[in-house]
Design an enzyme around this catalytic site. Structure first.
Site, PDB file in Angstrom:
ATOM      1  CD  GLN A  89       7.661  69.957  32.114  1.00 44.83           C
ATOM      2  OE1 GLN A  89       7.412  69.971  33.313  1.00 44.83           O
ATOM      3  NE2 GLN A  89       8.658  70.645  31.581  1.00 44.83           N
ATOM      4  CB  CYS A  95       7.460  72.962  34.678  1.00 37.06           C
ATOM      5  SG  CYS A  95       8.604  74.328  34.979  1.00 37.06           S
ATOM      6  CG  HIS A 169       9.847  71.254  38.055  1.00 36.60           C
ATOM      7  ND1 HIS A 169       9.510  71.222  36.719  1.00 36.60           N
ATOM      8  CD2 HIS A 169       9.096  70.292  38.656  1.00 36.60           C
ATOM      9  CE1 HIS A 169       8.602  70.274  36.527  1.00 36.60           C
ATOM     10  NE2 HIS A 169       8.328  69.711  37.690  1.00 36.60           N
ATOM     11  CG  ASP A 184       6.588  67.284  39.286  1.00 38.24           C
ATOM     12  OD1 ASP A 184       6.741  67.553  38.074  1.00 38.24           O
ATOM     13  OD2 ASP A 184       7.543  67.207  40.081  1.00 38.24           O
TER      14      ASP A 184
END
Length: 232
Positions: A89, A95, A169, A184
């Protein structure tokens, strides 16, 4: 150079389903809320489930854990399947979209796409890239950005401004080759959480979500969303 920023996506399953449908994913699978973590409430989630999204608060405790985890895995390498699709990211507030890309990209065998799907095209064009190259490619992908912006404006709560600091997030959990992965885009690599199966995937992913919650017991801002085969 400042990294680009998008409006944050609301943790709303309808918005998420519409988002991926607008990008050409057929509505044979749908996002839906997981209302609780006990077996009775989990049994209400339509099956099969192929991905789980977790929205959680980024707190000091979490950041300290993330740092420690990163150091630990630098020393002891995890075995990550080459079949896992992982994207970094680099876009602020993206996100939600990164989570959706992780959910869809690692389940292409289950999901169906329109022939002119911008999302399918993005996944095909980036399939051989590194996580960093994929991130750069996403920054330039107008169809995904425009769909993200319109989806971010669509939620039930008013979208915050681009500059407002958002400390929530999104991450995704997927099953690739019988292993449970946490994906992630803020982390340098996928996290392996051990064995899983199609039948137990939701329960296994929820067990990891419980660890996130236990780390910040005074926090209530957790949301779990499952990508399930549409049963209607």
């Amino acid at each position: 150079m400042d990294c680009p920023r998008w409006l944050p996506l609301e943790s709303n399953p309808e918005v998420m389903t519409k988002f991926v449908n607008c990008l050409g994913m057929k509505p044979t699978w749908q996002f839906g809320d997981v209302y609780g973590l006990d077996p009775e409430l989990l049994s209400m989630v339509p099956r099969p489930v192929c991905a789980v999204l977790l929205l959680f608060p980024v707190t000091e405790k979490y950041e300290a854990f993330k740092q420690e985890e990163e150091e630990r895995f630098k020393d002891q390498q995890q075995e990550v399947s080459p079949d896992v699709y992982f994207i970094k990211q680099t876009i602020g507030n993206a996100c939600g979209t990164i989570g959706l890309i992780h959910a869809v990209a690692n389940n292409k065998a289950h999901l169906e796409f329109e022939s002119d799907s911008p999302l399918k095209k993005f996944l095909e064009q980036t399939s051989k890239m590194s996580p960093e190259e994929r991130a750069t490619f996403l920054e330039k992908d107008e169809s995904i950005r425009v769909t993200h912006e319109s989806s971010a404006q669509e939620g039930q709560t008013e979208a915050p401004s681009l500059d407002e600091k958002v400390n929530l997030h999104f991450i995704a959990f997927v099953n690739v080759g019988g292993q449970l992965y946490e994906l992630d885009g803020r982390k340098p690599f996928p996290i392996v959480h051990g064995k899983t199966s199609e039948d137990n995937f939701l329960e296994d992913a929820v067990e990891v979500c419980k660890v996130f919650m236990a780390r910040d017991p005074q926090e209530v801002r957790f949301t779990i969303i499952a990508l399930s085969k549409d049963s209607y």
